[in-house]
Design a protein around this motif. Structure first.
Motif, short mmCIF file in Angstrom:
data_model
loop_
_atom_site.label_atom_id
_atom_site.label_comp_id
_atom_site.label_asym_id
_atom_site.label_seq_id
_atom_site.Cartn_x
_atom_site.Cartn_y
_atom_site.Cartn_z
N THR A 164 0.71 -1.27 -0.10
CA THR A 164 -0.03 0.16 0.03
C THR A 164 0.87 1.21 -0.06
N GLU A 180 1.18 4.30 -2.93
CA GLU A 180 0.86 5.46 -2.39
C GLU A 180 2.05 6.34 -2.92
N GLU A 182 -1.94 -6.17 0.37
CA GLU A 182 -3.27 -6.16 -0.32
C GLU A 182 -3.55 -7.47 -0.84
N ASN A 230 -6.14 3.75 2.81
CA ASN A 230 -4.84 3.36 3.09
C ASN A 230 -4.35 3.22 4.43
N GLY A 257 -5.50 0.46 6.19
CA GLY A 257 -4.83 -0.81 5.46
C GLY A 257 -3.56 -0.92 6.24
#
Lengths: 994, 334
Positions: A108, A112, A141, A160, A163
């Motif tokens: 993640t 990003e 993920e 995010n 996560g």
């Protein structure tokens, strides 16, 4: 065999497995994109001694070892799990070799980072590949326990963050069950590192261990060194200071979508911001909509742009347009009293504002008005680490042992940049050093950008520090060649020789044997990378055969190898006064490819048959094997040619070459080629080891220089024609665009007003002719001066891909040739290597690598090469400047010893300001500024400055092109240790006290 | 649709059955009974809205029945390319050759064209036009294309098409956009783009006297690239069709393919909410206006019933696809 489980979900679970998002294309269409995701249970945690994941599918898994007990807060060991914002703001810290706790990098986070900033993503990728870092990439993920789906009304950012927290929580429980410390010990801790206070709060609620980067580093054992690497983060450092109390010095930028909209509608304009090196309160932006650049006057209108940024400007209505300043405004002297801490309150503020507002006031001269505007947004920052000095006056405590945090000013070496405010604990020890500082941000409330210390380069004026700072400043890649690159070299190394001639040998395939020809090379003294060699002989039919032989680099450097890629990214060899940064490994550059005398070498030859009048009958290109008979310097060749007693074949060859070269040059000049001039000087070094400069002299031009030049031009033109014919879409060519007429306006005006001379700029031929007429019978150097100034008005030449531009813009303005390329220096220029490959394919010697058939690929490479080429030239010039400074210092000391006072030189005035003169010292090849403390009587229309004679009321007028004598001193700026050449006028008026 | 050819005996048998008292249909339904229908939305994930509708499918082996796949796609259209300020709705019907194996390709095209005309003229009528297809006034708008594919035809194709179209349009989400403009203001920093949220463009704030006001917005951006967007404006308005099949003396609903062959006239009543949106007569038969009046009244009742049943099913579908699925997901993770 490891069992692989992939579970496909039924469509009823689409909401979980499918990720849908919209994308807006450049053409304004909206596309819906759908991604399918498969969750698995065997994504390894990567931690050594984890019982569950040892058997997992990744082959090199489980290498991550927990940290030792060296961190104060986590004696039982820990793993770092950084949030995205850590990479976005603290990359310098993570890259530091001192920072090496084990890091768990989430997918993640990587995604990003890529989404937010491509340069940072590339740095992150490099970081992941580094051997000394222990980083484990966890595909959260795709692991069923850690995957998250976006909830209704949740922003992507929140999703995010959730996560990341979920992954941290999973790791914590995973370690508890699977990794046991030794008997009484607790399992290591997972530390969620984030700069986002809200995220920290949520994480704490979930029972996770979380810290800000600063808190984490502070508790480390070697904190003080690392703390400086932290980017300044306003909320984190000074939480007490209320934001509302700050005064807004700048306007906020417009949102980027608005900028793009405005630019598209033609109401805003986009371009590169160029700072003015004479006046720090002025800058300009060249935009396509106006023929003159848009002027930005004053800090507010420049609105935090730094040199090179891509900015968007708003242009004011025409009645507010202004003319550029005619004054020199020096940042250092104007802002001497500005207090570092005064970013927010203080009365120092008003002082600065007052001084600056005075400076920014202009008389309105209608004639020179140009579009004026202000920056309303920045599309792309060109921030990189800058070489700086610490301003010693900005220190609050100069106690060398003080480790308290201080805010100091760092003054960049480049005059085009503003001062940078930074906080450091090592300030006292950094004084007198060159340091690298990178800018983090520039807030609307802060007059100066804020940055942080990256590393120290060394003592000011030490050769190493100066050299490295030069290379960094001009972005020259100077790392030694890596192993993968060196592996591309021939295995024989130094022992490599051209094999015996035989049909079976691959080296000899389709190669012509030219070993018997009387070939020689002519180069500057001390040249090791000999690219080119020449020969000429009379043919039985009365014609002349002339040959140019170029090192066959493409035989050794094959397309798409590590060596090729490195060379492509280096683009060119960079020559500094005392150092050469090679494009190719030295084995090739100075040995195997270098056309050294008395050894056989592979070459790529261009051979012409010419009439005695230098008309080309035909030309052919062939791969060859040559054996150079001699390596001359320009001087040796000249002496040999001029010595009538020498009658050997080699000398006759040089004479033959020379006669043709003279005819070629005459033809070129007749076609309208320009004879340009740039100040070139030569630095005498004491010996090759000590490299202390002794003195400077101007470079001498000999007939033989021109001889070599003519043949290289001829070869380049012939090759350009050939490859353009064969590869009309992707040929690598070089062009020089004709300069816009407006560039010459000022020079024309000066020449007309001062000397009554006219400059015809309608074509290169007309310009050449009128330059020849620019003579001052009393001053022989005047012509050279005008030529230098005319050269400055021109555009720079560039490489391009033949398919990318219109056919009628191929021409080379300076050489007056319709087509041109670079072929003759493949050892030191990458474009030549490409030209070699294309020529080789054009003559059917080898197939062309597919990448050279691809226009975008060639364009991309040439873009890099153009940039590197420009940077290399500037680095070379800066290196000469540095040595001129050193030599001047040496001369100054000698002169002072002998009691003669000071170094004096004759100089020409090239620019006039209201409070100074721009002068050019041709014997040293340097430009300088003579500054006066007060404003003088200045006639801008006639470029004349009137200076009162000391002790009398008489005025002495000094105008552009006048010859003056200046006193040259090298002085160090007391505060910043920045060495600078200071000039004062000696005659006609002594300006020492003015 | 006069598609399958049946023997005279067969046709007479059906006709007699229908005019019996009480009427007898082949599958035992009453005259106004519909066959079982099934509906699923979101079947085409790449479309902006989609639905699959079947009528009379055998619940045991999934065979037979009429089956329609409907999907909507939104495209950005500039006014120069023929878009209009309000956006456009374009419908098309495609017949799968497998659904009509006995038709030649020319006949199939004719059929497609006929169906497309009925659907398009009805659905693209200005009175039904959704409000939120604008992007930038005067510059860009959404082109909503509704594509219907007939996968198999077992009668009552018009009702099925309208229902599928309504379901797909109900499911359609329009990506949220915000337009970008640049306005230079004298003396101050230029103002940024003004966000626009669907329909509520606030008109009262600007002075009515200012007739020179032109919009400078040049481009738009997506507010949230992950979000599907907002539902189509007025999605509960989309019309439904009730087809009466007329045989001498009586009429019936939801004809199977063989029953259609018997009907001399088909009358289509298209209702949006409770207002008539359209009416069509297909076939060689005749009908008196008094008859139509009574049919109309009857059709309205049926249409209301279908409409409410469809609405509740569509709402069920929304819940099934989002809420329940994520609950199931998190349950599984525990």
């Amino acid at each position: 065999m490891v069992e692989i489980t992939i579970r496909k979900r039924p469509r009823s679970e689409a909401v979980v497995t499918q990720r849908k998002f919209f994308k807006k294309t450049a053409r304004g269409k909206v596309i819906k994109v759908l991604r399918e995701r498969y969750l698995r249970d065997d994504v390894g945690c990567g931690i050594q001694s984890c019982q569950e994941c040892t058997e997992s599918c990744t082959p090199q898994a489980n290498h991550l070892v927990m940290s030792g007990p060296d961190h104060g807060l986590f004696p039982d060991g820990h793993f770092l799990l950084p949030d995205t914002n850590v990479f976005l703001s603290q990359m310098d810290l993570l890259e530091s070799p001192l920072f090496r706790p084990p890091i768990i990098l989430l997918q993640t986070v990587i995604e990003e980072v890529r989404h937010r900033s491509l340069p940072l993503y590339n740095r992150l990728k490099a970081l992941m590949a580094m051997d000394e870092k222990s980083i484990w990439v966890f595909y959260n993920e795709y692991r069923s326990e850690t995957a998250v789906i976006r909830e209704e009304n949740e922003t992507p950012n929140d999703r995010n963050d959730r996560g990341i927290r979920k992954a941290a929580a999973w790791y914590t429980t995973h370690l508890n069950t699977n990794v046991r410390g030794k008997a009484p010990k607790k399992p290591p801790t997972i530390v969620l590192l984030t700069e986002d206070a809200a995220n920290r709060q949520k994480a704490e609620k979930d029972g996770l261990v979380t810290l800000s980067v600063r808190k984490y580093v502070e508790a480390m054992n070697d904190a003080s060194q690392l703390l400086d690497l932290l980017a300044s983060e306003s909320e984190e450092i000074e939480p007490t200071r209320a934001a509302s109390g700050k005064q807004f010095l700048y306007d906020e930028y417009l949102p980027s979508a608005t900028l793009i909209g405005g630019v598209k509608a033609g109401q805003l304009h986009q371009g590169h911001f160029n700072a003015n090196q004479y006046n720090y309160l002025e800058g300009s932006v060249s935009v396509p909509a106006f023929s003159k650049p848009v002027l930005l006057i004053g800090r507010e209108n420049m609105n935090r742009a730094t040199n090179g940024d891509i900015v968007v400007v708003e242009v004011f209505p025409e009645d507010e347009w202004k003319a550029p300043a005619d004054e020199v405004v020096d940042q250092d002297s104007t802002l001497k009293n500005d207090d570092v801490e005064s970013g927010d309150e203080d009365d120092g503020e008003d002082l600065v504002a007052r001084v600056e507002s005075k400076v920014v006031e202009y008389e309105k001269r209608d004639a020179e008005k140009q579009p004026t505007g202000k920056v309303v947004g920045v599309i792309k920052r060109l921030w990189r680490p800058y070489v700086c000095h610490i301003d010693s006056t900005s220190l609050t405590s100069s106690n060398a042992t003080s480790l308290s945090v201080q805010t100091v000013f760092a003054t960049p070496v480049s005059r085009l940049l503003p001062r940078i405010r930074m906080r450091t604990r090592q300030a006292p020890s950094l004084i007198g050093q060159k340091i690298l500082v990178s800018i983090d941000r520039w807030d609307v409330t802060s007059r100066y950008p804020e940055g942080h210390f990256v590393r120290a380069l060394g003592k000011v004026e030490s050769k190493e520090a100066e050299q490295e700072s030069l290379l960094l400043e001009f972005d020259v890649p100077y790392r030694p060649f890596g192993k993968a690159i060196l592996d591309c070299l021939p295995k024989e190394g130094e022992q490599w020789v051209v094999p015996q001639k035989s049909d079976a040998s691959p080296e000899w395939r389709d190669r012509q044997d030219l070993r018997d020809l009387n070939i020689c090379s002519i180069d500057p003294p001390g040249c090791q990378d000999i690219d080119d060699a020449l020969h000429a002989r009379l043919l039985p039919n009365g014609n002349i055969e002339a040959g140019v032989h170029i090192a066959d680099v493409s035989h050794f450097v094959h397309a798409d190898t590590p060596m090729d890629n490195e060379a492509a990214s280096r683009g060119t060899t960079v020559y500094l006064v005392d150092k050469r940064i090679d494009m190719l490994p030295a084995l090739l550059g100075t040995n195997l490819c270098s056309l050294r005398p008395f050894v056989e070498r592979l070459a790529f030859s261009a051979i012409w048959e010419m009439t005695p009048d230098a008309d080309i009958v035909n030309v052919r290109f062939t791969k060859s094997v040559i054996a150079s008979k001699a390596a001359f310097t320009y001087e040796e060749a000249q002496i040999r040619k001029d010595d009538a007693n020498q009658k050997d074949a080699l000398t006759e060859g040089i004479r033959l070459l020379n006669t043709i070269a003279i005819k070629l040059k005459a033809k070129r000049m007749a076609a309208g080629a320009l004879n340009l001039a740039s100040p070139e000087v030569k630095i005498h070094l004491d010996s090759s080891e000590s490299s202390d400069p002794i003195d400077v002299e101007q470079k001498e031009m000999r007939e033989t220089n021109s001889l070599v030049e003519e043949f290289m031009l001829l070869a380049n033109i012939s090759v350009a024609q050939k490859i353009q014919e064969t590869f009309p879409q992707t040929a690598v060519l070089r062009r020089h665009m004709p300069p816009p007429k407006t560039n010459f306006e000022k020079l024309q005006d000066i020449l007309m007003k001062r000397k009554g001379l006219a400059l015809d700029v309608s074509s290169s031929g007309a310009l050449a002719a009128s330059l020849d007429k620019c003579l001052d019978p009393t001053e022989p150097a005047f012509n050279t001066l005008v030529r230098i100034m005319a050269t400055r008005c021109m555009l720079s030449a560039e490489y391009f891909c033949s398919g990318s531009v219109a056919r009628d813009t191929f021409g080379h303005y300076g050489l007056a040739s319709p087509i041109y390329t670079h072929f003759t220096s493949p050892i030191r220029r990458y474009a030549d290597v490409l030209a070699h490959r294309q020529l080789s394919a054009a003559i059917g010697y080898s197939p062309l690598h597919p990448s050279l058939h691809s226009k975008p690929h060639v364009e991309r490479i040439l873009g890099v090469v153009n940039k590197r080429h420009r940077m290399a030239q500037m680095a070379g010039r800066a290196s000469v400047e540095f040595y001129v400074g050193l030599a001047l210092k040496g001369r100054e000391e000698r002169v002072q010893k002998s009691g003669a006072g000071a170094v004096t030189e004759e100089a020409f005035v090239i620019r006039t300001f209201r409070n100074g003169l721009g002068v050019f010292v041709s014997s040293l090849g340097i430009e300088g500024l003579v500054m006066f403390k007060k404003d003088l009587q200045f006639d801008a229309e006639n470029y004349t400055l009137s200076i009162p004679k000391p002790g009398s009321a008489d005025l002495v007028a000094i105008s552009v092109f006048d010859k003056v004598t200046v006193r040259i001193e090298v002085e160090k700026d007391k505060n910043t240790q920045r060495g600078r050449v200071k000039m004062t006028l000696l005659s006609p008026v002594d300006s020492k006290d003015m | 649709m006069a598609s399958s050819s049946i023997s005279k005996a067969e046709s007479a048998y059906i006709e007699v059955g229908l005019s019996e008292q009480p009427p007898q249909r082949l599958d035992g339904r009453a005259l106004t009974d519909y066959r079982a229908m099934s509906l699923e939305t979101g079947t085409a994930p790449l479309a902006n809205g989609s639905a699959r509708l079947t009528i009379g499918r055998n619940p045991h082996d999934g065979s037979g029945g009429t089956e329609i796949l409907a999907a909507t796609k939104l495209e950005v259209e500039t006014n120069e390319d023929g878009g209009s300020d309000q956006g456009r709705v374009v419908c098309s019907v495609t017949c799968s050759p497998a659904a009509y194996p006995h038709l030649s390709s020319n006949a199939l095209e004719d059929l497609q064209h006929d169906l497309t005309t009925v659907i398009h003229t009805t659905l693209s009528h200005p009175s039904l036009h959704p409000d939120n297809l604008k992007i930038i006034p005067g510059k860009k708008s959404w082109l909503l294309s509704l594509d219907l594919v007939i996968l198999s035809d077992a009668g009552n194709i018009y009702d099925a098409l309208f229902m599928a179209a309504r379901a797909a349009l109900w499911d359609t989400k329009v990506p949220r956009t915000r337009f970008i403009e640049y306005k230079a203001k004298k003396g101050g920093p230029a103002s940024g783009g003004k966000g626009r949220d669907g329909m509520d463009v606030d008109e009262t704030a600007t002075s009515g006297f200012d007739t020179r006001k032109t919009n400078h917005a040049t481009d738009f951006e997506l507010l949230d690239y992950w979000d599907e967007g907002e539902v189509l404006d007025g999605r509960e308005r989309w019309p439904l069709c009730v087809t009466f099949n007329l045989v001498p003396k009586t009429h019936f609903l939801d004809a199977t393919q063989v029953e259609e062959a018997v009907a001399v006239l088909k009358v289509l009543f298209i209702f949006a909410s409770s207002s008539v949106q359209g009416m069509r007569m297909l076939g060689p038969g005749e009908v008196t206006s008094a008859q139509i009046k009574s049919l109309l009244k009857e059709a309205e009742t049926h249409s209301r019933n279908i409409s409410s049943a469809l609405d509740s099913k569509l709402k069920d579908e929304d819940v099934r696809r989002n809420q329940k699925a994520s609950e199931a997901f998190s349950q599984q993770r525990r």
